[in-house]
Design an enzyme around this catalytic site. Sequence first.
Site, short mmCIF file in Angstrom:
data_model
loop_
_atom_site.label_atom_id
_atom_site.label_comp_id
_atom_site.label_asym_id
_atom_site.label_seq_id
_atom_site.Cartn_x
_atom_site.Cartn_y
_atom_site.Cartn_z
N LYS A 178 40.29 -56.45 63.34
CA LYS A 178 40.62 -55.33 62.46
C LYS A 178 40.54 -55.88 61.04
CE LYS A 178 43.09 -53.33 60.13
NZ LYS A 178 42.75 -53.10 58.72
N CYS A 288 46.02 -67.27 49.21
CA CYS A 288 47.39 -67.61 49.61
C CYS A 288 47.71 -69.03 49.17
CB CYS A 288 47.53 -67.48 51.11
SG CYS A 288 46.24 -68.40 51.96
N GLU A 385 54.12 -63.73 44.58
CA GLU A 385 52.75 -64.21 44.73
C GLU A 385 51.91 -63.48 43.67
OE1 GLU A 385 51.30 -63.29 48.63
OE2 GLU A 385 50.10 -65.11 48.70
#
Length: 481
Positions: A178, A288, A385
């Site tokens: 997905k 990340c 973040e």
Amino acid sequence: MQLIEGLQTDLHIGGSRRPASSGERFDVMNPVDETVLASVASGTPEDAIAAVAAAHEVLGAWGRRSPRARADVLRRAFELLDTRKHAFARLVTLENGKAGGDALAEINYSAEFFRWYSEEACRNLGTVSQAPASGARILVQHRPAGVGVLVTPWNYPAAMGARKIAPALAAGCSVVVKPASETPLTMLALASLLEEAGVPPGVVNVIPSRSSGAVVGAMLHDPRVRVVSFTGSTEVGRELLKTAADCVVNPAMELGGNAPLIVCADADIDQAVEGAMQAKMRNLGEACTAANRFYVHASVKEAFVEKFVTAMGALKMGNGLDAGIDVGPLVNAQTRDKVEALVRDAANKGARVLLGGTRPGGPGFFYPPTVVVDVPDNADLLREEIFGPVAAIQTFEDEDDVIAKANATEYGLVAYVFTRDMARGLRMCEQLEFGMVGLNRGLVSDPAAPFGGVKQSGIGREGATEGMREFLETQYVSVVW
Ligand code: NAD
């Protein structure tokens, strides 16, 4: 839509392409000019279950193929992707925005996962030992876990999928991917390439969808699904862990990060600047692993900041498809607006913006390379973040203090340390609560290394031998002979 020849935009189930059962489609945007690149089928929960059924039907046959036969297919996938890397890199730039160099690096990295796992497929080692009391033999082997559901983010449209598909196939699993709705085109193209490489129809299925929660939820509730491997935000990861718990599905989670980058007083400043540029600007900061919080020893702050600002200021921003461009647009307006708000918040709280900080006018989700110093502890820039080209710099005096600050986050993906003193460096690595540390390096990703985080940055590892283990179940046979 004429931009991309042979583009796949339908669901990829059991080796055939089909529209969504609902007939629904959604638009994929080009972040450089906010135009529509393609209209893609939006899979429904029923489509997703059809993909699980297709994956399950071929699971046994794929898993029973000899490791060498599976390895040969993965090796061909590596070779095909390597041959077509420029076309794939272009597609990544079109849907994600990243600069050509970043896109090519991503495709090379993706291809390397197929090469690495073509080698690992033949090294699924078990053990034999003797039970201490009974003397029976303990025979341990690792077998394909079953159908895997792979959910991937938009920041690496090819690599985050390749990093899951290659070990899953090496282990003998079949999968349903997905992809993120911002960037489904690369994964649809990759699925076609894999079948050309010899992956049997049904072993890799792709379900783009606007209804991610419903589609992934339906698959996790299907008992044929045994693994969910997710890369994305900690917020969504938590939700998937809850669903995985309901259905007792094996979870592998690669979640968010808030990486500290520490420059010690004895660091080689040129090496630290080079590492900082990689750790911050690779993929435009949309990683990340991106360095979020810079802690520079007060005695070298001036020297480091001067060189770092020069290097950041030399980067050229523009359309990632053009030659010489280092910085493309961010993926969408939401990401750009968040970065802008974080810088504004820091400035309002007293930080100084030394470079960038103002978004350009015109179309496209651009935000310039930005350096912010004297960032106060209460600035959101240090807590959230950033996911953009902004470096937030603080100074420190004491090693214990900087370790405490670096660890003061719920995340634990990666940290970076720059020092000439290896004893100090390794001591600091042991004190840092992170799954990975770049010691005098701004880049840790490698197909042969176990990538992953601790704390709320994830569960499990991708790459290396560990990456294949996520798709294997251990079986133990107790036997006497
Ligand atoms: P996201 O969590 O919003 O989405 C990731 C994927 O999950 C997408 O495919 C999305 O469609 C899907 N999704 C969204 N809601 C869902 C739901 N309720 N149920 C099931 N699936 C759902 O993340 P993103 O914005 O695409 O990516 C950025 C995030 O990914 C950042 O936090 C980044 O740190 C993280 N990331 C982590 C790694 C790692 O290896 N640790 C690597 C890359 C990105």
